[in-house]
Design a protein around this motif. Structure first.
Motif, PDB file in Angstrom:
ATOM      1  N   MET A   1      28.442  40.330  99.041  1.00 25.60           N
ATOM      2  CA  MET A   1      29.174  41.489  99.141  1.00 25.60           C
ATOM      3  C   MET A   1      28.260  42.804  98.582  1.00 25.60           C
ATOM      4  SD  MET A   1      32.873  42.719  97.496  1.00 25.60           S
ATOM      5  CE  MET A   1      33.713  41.602  98.274  1.00 25.60           C
ATOM      6  N   SER A   2      28.200  43.650  99.475  1.00 25.77           N
ATOM      7  CA  SER A   2      27.219  44.750  99.439  1.00 25.77           C
ATOM      8  C   SER A   2      27.784  45.900  98.419  1.00 25.77           C
ATOM      9  CB  SER A   2      26.930  45.709 100.877  1.00 25.77           C
ATOM     10  OG  SER A   2      28.165  46.243 101.094  1.00 25.77           O
ATOM     11  N   PHE A   3      26.942  46.651  97.816  1.00 22.35           N
ATOM     12  CA  PHE A   3      27.270  47.759  96.749  1.00 22.35           C
ATOM     13  C   PHE A   3      28.616  48.589  97.514  1.00 22.35           C
ATOM     14  CE2 PHE A   3      26.979  51.895  95.462  1.00 22.35           C
ATOM     15  CZ  PHE A   3      27.094  52.006  94.213  1.00 22.35           C
ATOM     16  N   CYS A   4      28.470  48.938  98.801  1.00 27.72           N
ATOM     17  CA  CYS A   4      29.517  49.789  99.338  1.00 27.72           C
ATOM     18  C   CYS A   4      30.712  49.066  99.521  1.00 27.72           C
ATOM     19  CB  CYS A   4      29.124  50.399 100.784  1.00 27.72           C
ATOM     20  SG  CYS A   4      27.773  51.522 100.755  1.00 27.72           S
ATOM     21  N   GLU A   5      30.851  47.770  99.620  1.00 23.63           N
ATOM     22  CA  GLU A   5      31.790  46.974  99.681  1.00 23.63           C
ATOM     23  C   GLU A   5      32.661  47.132  98.357  1.00 23.63           C
ATOM     24  OE1 GLU A   5      30.716  43.400 101.276  1.00 23.63           O
ATOM     25  OE2 GLU A   5      31.320  44.101 103.406  1.00 23.63           O
ATOM     26  N   VAL A   6      31.857  46.754  97.415  1.00 21.87           N
ATOM     27  CA  VAL A   6      32.300  46.712  96.077  1.00 21.87           C
ATOM     28  C   VAL A   6      32.888  48.141  95.533  1.00 21.87           C
ATOM     29  CG1 VAL A   6      31.802  46.247  93.524  1.00 21.87           C
ATOM     30  CG2 VAL A   6      30.549  44.775  95.245  1.00 21.87           C
ATOM     31  N   MET A   7      32.232  48.926  95.935  1.00 21.99           N
ATOM     32  CA  MET A   7      32.693  50.385  95.534  1.00 21.99           C
ATOM     33  C   MET A   7      33.939  50.659  96.273  1.00 21.99           C
ATOM     34  SD  MET A   7      30.734  53.985  96.033  1.00 21.99           S
ATOM     35  CE  MET A   7      31.386  55.411  95.826  1.00 21.99           C
ATOM     36  N   SER A   8      34.076  50.375  97.556  1.00 24.80           N
ATOM     37  CA  SER A   8      35.097  50.544  98.397  1.00 24.80           C
ATOM     38  C   SER A   8      36.463  50.020  97.678  1.00 24.80           C
ATOM     39  CB  SER A   8      35.163  50.234  99.968  1.00 24.80           C
ATOM     40  OG  SER A   8      34.160  51.057 100.319  1.00 24.80           O
ATOM     41  N   TRP A   9      36.330  48.449  97.493  1.00 24.38           N
ATOM     42  CA  TRP A   9      37.393  47.816  97.054  1.00 24.38           C
ATOM     43  C   TRP A   9      37.771  48.299  95.492  1.00 24.38           C
ATOM     44  CZ3 TRP A   9      40.654  45.230  99.642  1.00 24.38           C
ATOM     45  CH2 TRP A   9      40.478  44.536 100.615  1.00 24.38           C
ATOM     46  N   THR A  10      36.782  48.633  94.795  1.00 26.11           N
ATOM     47  CA  THR A  10      37.119  49.350  93.471  1.00 26.11           C
ATOM     48  C   THR A  10      37.832  50.608  93.585  1.00 26.11           C
ATOM     49  OG1 THR A  10      34.953  48.429  92.777  1.00 26.11           O
ATOM     50  CG2 THR A  10      35.971  49.964  91.333  1.00 26.11           C
ATOM     51  N   MET A  11      37.508  51.219  94.381  1.00 25.93           N
ATOM     52  CA  MET A  11      38.255  52.738  94.804  1.00 25.93           C
ATOM     53  C   MET A  11      39.709  52.438  95.135  1.00 25.93           C
ATOM     54  SD  MET A  11      36.140  55.343  93.787  1.00 25.93           S
ATOM     55  CE  MET A  11      36.214  54.195  92.371  1.00 25.93           C
ATOM     56  N   ILE A  12      39.739  51.474  95.691  1.00 28.28           N
ATOM     57  CA  ILE A  12      41.239  51.074  96.568  1.00 28.28           C
ATOM     58  C   ILE A  12      42.122  50.779  95.227  1.00 28.28           C
ATOM     59  CG2 ILE A  12      42.363  49.457  97.858  1.00 28.28           C
ATOM     60  CD1 ILE A  12      40.114  49.545  99.865  1.00 28.28           C
ATOM     61  N   PHE A  13      41.500  49.624  94.640  1.00 29.89           N
ATOM     62  CA  PHE A  13      42.434  48.851  93.397  1.00 29.89           C
ATOM     63  C   PHE A  13      42.689  50.169  92.345  1.00 29.89           C
ATOM     64  CE2 PHE A  13      41.198  44.991  95.334  1.00 29.89           C
ATOM     65  CZ  PHE A  13      42.443  44.271  95.311  1.00 29.89           C
ATOM     66  N   LEU A  14      41.673  50.935  92.066  1.00 30.19           N
ATOM     67  CA  LEU A  14      41.901  51.878  90.936  1.00 30.19           C
ATOM     68  C   LEU A  14      42.802  53.031  91.598  1.00 30.19           C
ATOM     69  CD1 LEU A  14      38.319  52.607  89.733  1.00 30.19           C
ATOM     70  CD2 LEU A  14      40.113  51.791  88.560  1.00 30.19           C
ATOM     71  N   SER A  15      42.640  53.348  92.862  1.00 31.01           N
ATOM     72  CA  SER A  15      43.858  54.331  93.489  1.00 31.01           C
ATOM     73  C   SER A  15      45.442  53.672  93.276  1.00 31.01           C
ATOM     74  CB  SER A  15      43.596  54.573  94.913  1.00 31.01           C
ATOM     75  OG  SER A  15      42.076  55.268  95.153  1.00 31.01           O
ATOM     76  N   LEU A  16      45.277  52.562  93.543  1.00 29.12           N
ATOM     77  CA  LEU A  16      46.703  51.844  93.461  1.00 29.12           C
ATOM     78  C   LEU A  16      47.170  52.026  92.262  1.00 29.12           C
ATOM     79  CD1 LEU A  16      48.856  50.505  95.028  1.00 29.12           C
ATOM     80  CD2 LEU A  16      47.641  48.145  94.512  1.00 29.12           C
ATOM     81  N   VAL A  17      46.443  51.548  91.146  1.00 34.76           N
ATOM     82  CA  VAL A  17      46.784  51.489  89.765  1.00 34.76           C
ATOM     83  C   VAL A  17      47.287  53.024  89.259  1.00 34.76           C
ATOM     84  CG1 VAL A  17      46.236  51.286  87.403  1.00 34.76           C
ATOM     85  CG2 VAL A  17      45.496  49.563  89.097  1.00 34.76           C
ATOM     86  N   VAL A  18      46.547  53.993  89.753  1.00 35.61           N
ATOM     87  CA  VAL A  18      46.434  55.455  89.305  1.00 35.61           C
ATOM     88  C   VAL A  18      47.764  55.902  90.067  1.00 35.61           C
ATOM     89  CG1 VAL A  18      45.701  57.666  89.244  1.00 35.61           C
ATOM     90  CG2 VAL A  18      44.243  55.957  88.621  1.00 35.61           C
ATOM     91  N   ALA A  19      47.885  55.401  91.240  1.00 36.31           N
ATOM     92  CA  ALA A  19      49.220  55.918  92.235  1.00 36.31           C
ATOM     93  C   ALA A  19      50.493  55.339  91.514  1.00 36.31           C
ATOM     94  CB  ALA A  19      48.943  55.548  93.520  1.00 36.31           C
ATOM     95  N   LEU A  20      50.455  54.293  91.053  1.00 35.42           N
ATOM     96  CA  LEU A  20      51.625  53.860  90.589  1.00 35.42           C
ATOM     97  C   LEU A  20      52.138  54.254  89.291  1.00 35.42           C
ATOM     98  CD1 LEU A  20      50.959  49.788  91.188  1.00 35.42           C
ATOM     99  CD2 LEU A  20      52.643  51.237  92.634  1.00 35.42           C
ATOM    100  N   VAL A  21      51.143  54.648  88.632  1.00 34.98           N
ATOM    101  CA  VAL A  21      51.447  55.438  87.392  1.00 34.98           C
ATOM    102  C   VAL A  21      51.936  56.818  87.527  1.00 34.98           C
ATOM    103  CG1 VAL A  21      50.354  56.375  85.045  1.00 34.98           C
ATOM    104  CG2 VAL A  21      49.631  54.198  85.873  1.00 34.98           C
ATOM    105  N   GLY A  22      51.376  57.575  88.778  1.00 32.91           N
ATOM    106  CA  GLY A  22      51.915  58.710  89.117  1.00 32.91           C
ATOM    107  C   GLY A  22      53.013  58.629  89.826  1.00 32.91           C
ATOM    108  N   LEU A  23      53.640  57.816  90.329  1.00 29.15           N
ATOM    109  CA  LEU A  23      54.707  57.425  90.963  1.00 29.15           C
ATOM    110  C   LEU A  23      56.063  57.394  89.937  1.00 29.15           C
ATOM    111  CD1 LEU A  23      55.783  57.143  93.891  1.00 29.15           C
ATOM    112  CD2 LEU A  23      56.029  54.513  93.300  1.00 29.15           C
ATOM    113  N   VAL A  24      55.740  56.845  88.840  1.00 32.81           N
ATOM    114  CA  VAL A  24      56.772  56.951  87.848  1.00 32.81           C
ATOM    115  C   VAL A  24      56.696  57.981  87.256  1.00 32.81           C
ATOM    116  CG1 VAL A  24      57.095  55.628  85.139  1.00 32.81           C
ATOM    117  CG2 VAL A  24      56.358  54.390  87.300  1.00 32.81           C
ATOM    118  N   GLY A  25      55.479  58.707  86.808  1.00 35.22           N
ATOM    119  CA  GLY A  25      55.316  59.922  86.021  1.00 35.22           C
ATOM    120  C   GLY A  25      56.057  61.180  86.973  1.00 35.22           C
ATOM    121  N   ASN A  26      55.700  61.107  88.209  1.00 35.96           N
ATOM    122  CA  ASN A  26      56.433  62.275  89.117  1.00 35.96           C
ATOM    123  C   ASN A  26      57.777  61.817  89.247  1.00 35.96           C
ATOM    124  OD1 ASN A  26      54.421  64.477  90.198  1.00 35.96           O
ATOM    125  ND2 ASN A  26      53.230  62.306  90.421  1.00 35.96           N
ATOM    126  N   GLY A  27      58.282  60.702  89.382  1.00 40.58           N
ATOM    127  CA  GLY A  27      59.580  60.283  89.399  1.00 40.58           C
ATOM    128  C   GLY A  27      60.570  60.817  88.152  1.00 40.58           C
TER     129      GLY A  27
END
Length: 303
Positions: A1-27
């Protein structure tokens, strides 16, 4: 797996975790401001800003799950419509944040006019107009650029992109100008103006947007004006802007609760409403402490 793929998947999972926290907070903010607290001029703006962030986060969560689950059965029309709908909360959130900064600046620079001449339902009217304007503009741009359905001629697409970019620039200039004027008036004005919790919350909200929310708009600006930017940019910069935008939309509730918890040492679930209520108050710290002290003495005297 290339560096760009690792970076892309990392951003996706981090975005999902942060978004779930934000969903609770804004709710939580939506629940308290919508049903549990008495609203004032600025809390109406905060309520609508939380609604825009909540919608933006929901769409980003759907986008992350779409990539993680590798769903290819979704029609292209629905996928393009997603981008149109995504522009709605982003534009509306930036517009509401600019309105908050302008109104706060007016309340500090011309307090007598603001408290005596300001129409009662100004906040609600402005927020309604901003939601309608953002919705209509997103649909028009999606129609002319072929995002809603395929059109043979896209002659108006570049014009709409130009106007959209100009809109973002104007909002950004207004946001920076009003925030700068507010800081100058408070710290270097003729009259000493106390710094309240509401002012601190607004300043931090603006700073967080400039650091984390603005790159998302800049990325789309580069896509419009720099030919083939999407293909020459390092790795997938869009996923980075998605992560940053999720941080921006998720940070606002944390800012409100932290500002409201200053000099308050108990962190309980039942005090979240109190934290938010204190963050929305436009009273100096000394007056607030005096009111709390007097209320405490009254409870001690009461048999």
């Amino acid at each position: 797996m290339s560096f760009c793929e690792v970076m892309s998947w990392t951003m996706i999972f981090l975005s999902l975790v942060v978004a779930l926290v934000g969903l609770v907070g804004n709710g939580t903010v939506l629940w308290f401001l919508g049903f549990q607290m008495r609203r004032n001029a600025f809390s109406v703006y905060i309520l609508n800003l939380a609604g825009a962030d909540f919608l933006f986060i929901c769409l980003q969560i759907g986008y992350c799950f779409h990539i993680i689950l590798d769903i290819d059965s979704i029609p292209t029309e629905i996928y393009m419509f997603y981008h149109v709908v995504l522009n709605l909360p982003y534009f509306c959130g930036l517009s509401i944040l600019s309105a908050i900064s302008i109104e706060r600046c007016l309340s500090v620079m011309w307090p007598i006019w603001y408290h005596c001449q300001r129409p009662r339902h100004t906040s609600a009217v402005i927020c309604s107009l901003l939601w309608v304007l953002s919705l209509v503009w997103s649909l028009l741009e999606g129609k002319e650029c072929g995002f809603l359905y395929y059109t043979s001629g896209l002659s108006w697409c570049k014009t709409f992109d130009l106007i959209t970019t100009a809109w973002l620039i104007v909002l950004l200039v207004v946001l920076l100008g009003s925030s700068l004027a507010l800081v100058i008036t408070i710290f270097w004005g003729l009259h000493k103006i106390p710094v309240t919790r509401l002012y601190v919350a607004i300043v931090f909200t603006v700073l967080v947007f400039l650091l984390f929310g603005l790159p998302y708009g800049i990325y789309w600006f580069l896509l419009v004006w720099i030919e083939k930017f999407h293909y020459v940019s390092p790795c997938n910069m869009y996923l980075v802007t998605v992560f940053l935008s999720c941080v921006n939309s998720s940070a606002n509730p944390i800012i409100y609760f932290l500002v409201g918890s200053i000099r308050h040492h108990r962190f309980q679930c039942k005090t979240l409403k109190l934290f938010l209520q204190r963050a929305m108050q436009d009273t100096p710290e000394e007056e607030e402490c005096g009111e709390m002290g007097s209320s405490g003495r009254s409870r001690e005297i009461k048999p």
